[in-house]
Enzyme design. Structure first.
Site, PDB file in Angstrom:
ATOM      1  N   ASP A  14       0.859  -1.185   0.000  1.00  0.00           N
ATOM      2  CA  ASP A  14       0.000   0.000   0.000  1.00  0.00           C
ATOM      3  C   ASP A  14       0.901   1.243   0.000  1.00  0.00           C
ATOM      4  OD1 ASP A  14      -1.665   2.107   0.647  1.00  0.00           O
ATOM      5  OD2 ASP A  14      -2.603   1.090   2.350  1.00  0.00           O
ATOM      6  N   ILE A  15       0.763   2.059  -1.025  1.00  0.00           N
ATOM      7  CA  ILE A  15       1.655   3.214  -1.186  1.00  0.00           C
ATOM      8  C   ILE A  15       1.463   4.256  -0.072  1.00  0.00           C
ATOM      9  CG2 ILE A  15       0.210   4.691  -2.670  1.00  0.00           C
ATOM     10  CD1 ILE A  15       2.769   4.993  -4.474  1.00  0.00           C
ATOM     11  N   ASN A  28      -7.287  11.954 -11.315  1.00  0.00           N
ATOM     12  CA  ASN A  28      -8.000  12.322 -12.554  1.00  0.00           C
ATOM     13  C   ASN A  28      -7.892  13.827 -12.706  1.00  0.00           C
ATOM     14  OD1 ASN A  28     -10.448  13.658 -11.360  1.00  0.00           O
ATOM     15  ND2 ASN A  28     -10.656  11.623 -10.451  1.00  0.00           N
ATOM     16  N   VAL A  37      -6.163   4.074  -5.902  1.00  0.00           N
ATOM     17  CA  VAL A  37      -5.063   4.627  -5.106  1.00  0.00           C
ATOM     18  C   VAL A  37      -5.348   6.090  -4.732  1.00  0.00           C
ATOM     19  CG1 VAL A  37      -3.608   5.301  -7.081  1.00  0.00           C
ATOM     20  CG2 VAL A  37      -2.542   4.680  -4.934  1.00  0.00           C
ATOM     21  N   ASP A  38      -6.065   6.794  -5.587  1.00  0.00           N
ATOM     22  CA  ASP A  38      -6.446   8.191  -5.314  1.00  0.00           C
ATOM     23  C   ASP A  38      -7.279   8.263  -4.026  1.00  0.00           C
ATOM     24  OD1 ASP A  38      -6.788  10.899  -5.749  1.00  0.00           O
ATOM     25  OD2 ASP A  38      -8.139  10.692  -7.467  1.00  0.00           O
ATOM     26  N   SER A 125      -2.615   4.160 -14.185  1.00  0.00           N
ATOM     27  CA  SER A 125      -3.566   3.819 -15.267  1.00  0.00           C
ATOM     28  C   SER A 125      -3.952   2.345 -15.378  1.00  0.00           C
ATOM     29  CB  SER A 125      -3.061   4.276 -16.658  1.00  0.00           C
ATOM     30  OG  SER A 125      -3.245   5.656 -16.830  1.00  0.00           O
ATOM     31  N   THR A 126      -3.360   1.469 -14.534  1.00  0.00           N
ATOM     32  CA  THR A 126      -3.636   0.032 -14.728  1.00  0.00           C
ATOM     33  C   THR A 126      -4.857  -0.462 -13.959  1.00  0.00           C
ATOM     34  OG1 THR A 126      -2.228  -0.734 -12.907  1.00  0.00           O
ATOM     35  CG2 THR A 126      -1.164  -0.422 -15.062  1.00  0.00           C
ATOM     36  N   GLY A 127      -5.555   0.455 -13.278  1.00  0.00           N
ATOM     37  CA  GLY A 127      -6.766   0.060 -12.544  1.00  0.00           C
ATOM     38  C   GLY A 127      -8.000   0.491 -13.323  1.00  0.00           C
TER      39      GLY A 127
HETATM   40  N1  AR6 Z   1      -1.296   1.558  -3.065  1.00  0.00           N
HETATM   41  C1  AR6 Z   1      -0.707   1.263  -4.231  1.00  0.00           C
HETATM   42  N2  AR6 Z   1      -1.387   0.969  -5.355  1.00  0.00           N
HETATM   43  C2  AR6 Z   1      -2.743   0.952  -5.271  1.00  0.00           C
HETATM   44  C3  AR6 Z   1      -3.445   1.252  -4.083  1.00  0.00           C
HETATM   45  C4  AR6 Z   1      -2.662   1.564  -2.941  1.00  0.00           C
HETATM   46  N3  AR6 Z   1      -3.223   1.859  -1.761  1.00  0.00           N
HETATM   47  N4  AR6 Z   1      -4.783   1.143  -4.352  1.00  0.00           N
HETATM   48  C5  AR6 Z   1      -4.902   0.789  -5.651  1.00  0.00           C
HETATM   49  N5  AR6 Z   1      -3.672   0.668  -6.200  1.00  0.00           N
HETATM   50  P1  AR6 Z   1      -6.309   3.120 -10.005  1.00  0.00           P
HETATM   51  P2  AR6 Z   1      -5.995   4.509 -12.587  1.00  0.00           P
HETATM   52  C6  AR6 Z   1      -3.278   0.290  -7.581  1.00  0.00           C
HETATM   53  O1  AR6 Z   1      -7.641   2.569 -10.407  1.00  0.00           O
HETATM   54  O2  AR6 Z   1      -6.172   3.224 -13.328  1.00  0.00           O
HETATM   55  C7  AR6 Z   1      -9.368   6.980  -9.528  1.00  0.00           C
HETATM   56  O3  AR6 Z   1     -10.734   6.995  -9.290  1.00  0.00           O
HETATM   57  C8  AR6 Z   1      -4.273  -0.476  -8.411  1.00  0.00           C
HETATM   58  O4  AR6 Z   1      -4.257  -1.861  -8.068  1.00  0.00           O
HETATM   59  O5  AR6 Z   1      -6.151   3.636  -8.625  1.00  0.00           O
HETATM   60  O6  AR6 Z   1      -4.855   5.401 -12.966  1.00  0.00           O
HETATM   61  C9  AR6 Z   1      -8.863   8.338  -9.969  1.00  0.00           C
HETATM   62  O7  AR6 Z   1      -9.552   9.387  -9.339  1.00  0.00           O
HETATM   63  C10 AR6 Z   1      -3.719  -0.238  -9.816  1.00  0.00           C
HETATM   64  O8  AR6 Z   1      -2.689  -1.163 -10.108  1.00  0.00           O
HETATM   65  O9  AR6 Z   1      -5.855   4.325 -11.002  1.00  0.00           O
HETATM   66  C11 AR6 Z   1      -9.102   8.315 -11.447  1.00  0.00           C
HETATM   67  O10 AR6 Z   1     -10.431   8.679 -11.751  1.00  0.00           O
HETATM   68  C12 AR6 Z   1      -3.093   1.165  -9.719  1.00  0.00           C
HETATM   69  O11 AR6 Z   1      -3.049   1.464  -8.322  1.00  0.00           O
HETATM   70  C13 AR6 Z   1      -8.871   6.873 -11.817  1.00  0.00           C
HETATM   71  O12 AR6 Z   1      -9.099   6.123 -10.628  1.00  0.00           O
HETATM   72  C14 AR6 Z   1      -3.866   2.228 -10.448  1.00  0.00           C
HETATM   73  O13 AR6 Z   1      -5.249   1.985 -10.304  1.00  0.00           O
HETATM   74  C15 AR6 Z   1      -7.457   6.618 -12.250  1.00  0.00           C
HETATM   75  O14 AR6 Z   1      -7.345   5.293 -12.730  1.00  0.00           O
END
Ligand code: AR6
Length: 178
Positions: A14-15, A28, A37-38, A125-127
């Site tokens: 967890d970052i 975003n 993660v946001d 971007s991978t989520g």
């Molecule tokens: N620590 C590290 N990595 C994490 C954590 C954490 N606590 N939680 C999730 N991840 P995403 P995106 C990983 O969806 O695809 C938001 O709503 C997750 O498993 O967080 O860039 C924003 O507001 C994945 O591998 O971000 C934007 O609207 C990575 O973080 C949108 O999501 C990115 O997943 C951005 O989408």
């Protein structure tokens, strides 16, 4: 000087728990928070982060894809948060790959400008944005390595992977650089 590779670490976790000068948030364009993660960063870091994001948006408008801004880390162990906006994956013909590389480059440049020596990245971007994980891992590792080859003030870059698939893809990319 240490080689570029040896300044990169890969962690699964967890970052919001990582003690570095700056953690990068996959935000975003509105910078008003969200899921993934946001959401985790805003929850753990507290309201000071959102307040600063609001001031930034009032001053300069939304944050375009590929760009980055910096705020306090609030209650996080990290001093700062760099919010970067990754590309939504639309199939690959909308400059998604270039925009993802820009996220890493612009975040690193902003970290350097703020005298940060240690920085942690999530897999941008991978989520929710559905960028293919293998391509994203390749771009992340190559872009960071290229940057470190030119910039020596950054002592450590940590890829903090939340899921096992991203962790193994990033490790595989790192192995190919040795
Ligand atoms: N620590 C590290 N990595 C994490 C954590 C954490 N606590 N939680 C999730 N991840 P995403 P995106 C990983 O969806 O695809 C938001 O709503 C997750 O498993 O967080 O860039 C924003 O507001 C994945 O591998 O971000 C934007 O609207 C990575 O973080 C949108 O999501 C990115 O997943 C951005 O989408």
């Amino acid at each position: 000087m240490q080689s570029s590779n040896s300044r990169i670490e890969v962690l699964k976790g967890d970052i919001t728990k990582v003690r570095v000068d700056v953690v990068v948030n996959a935000a975003n364009s509105s910078l008003m928070g969200g899921g993934g993660v946001d959401g985790a960063i805003h929850r753990a870091g507290g309201p000071a982060i959102l307040e600063e994001c609001k001031r930034i948006v009032a001053r300069q408008g939304d944050c375009p894809t590929g760009e980055a801004v910096i705020t306090t880390g609030g209650n996080l162990p990290a001093k700062y948060v760099i919010h970067t906006v990754g590309p939504v994956w639309y199939g690959g013909s909308h400059q998604e790959e270039e925009k993802l590389a820009e996220c890493y480059r612009n975040s690193l440049a902003l970290a350097v400008a703020n005298h940060c020596k240690t920085i942690a990245f999530p897999n941008i971007s991978t989520g929710i944005y559905h960028f293919p994980k293998e391509k994203a891992a390749h771009i992340a590792v190559r872009t960071v390595l290229d940057f470190l080859q030119k910039e020596t003030s950054i002592e450590k870059v940590i890829f903090v992977c939340f899921d096992a698939e991203n962790e193994s893809l990033i490790r595989k990319e790192m192995d190919q650089t040795r």
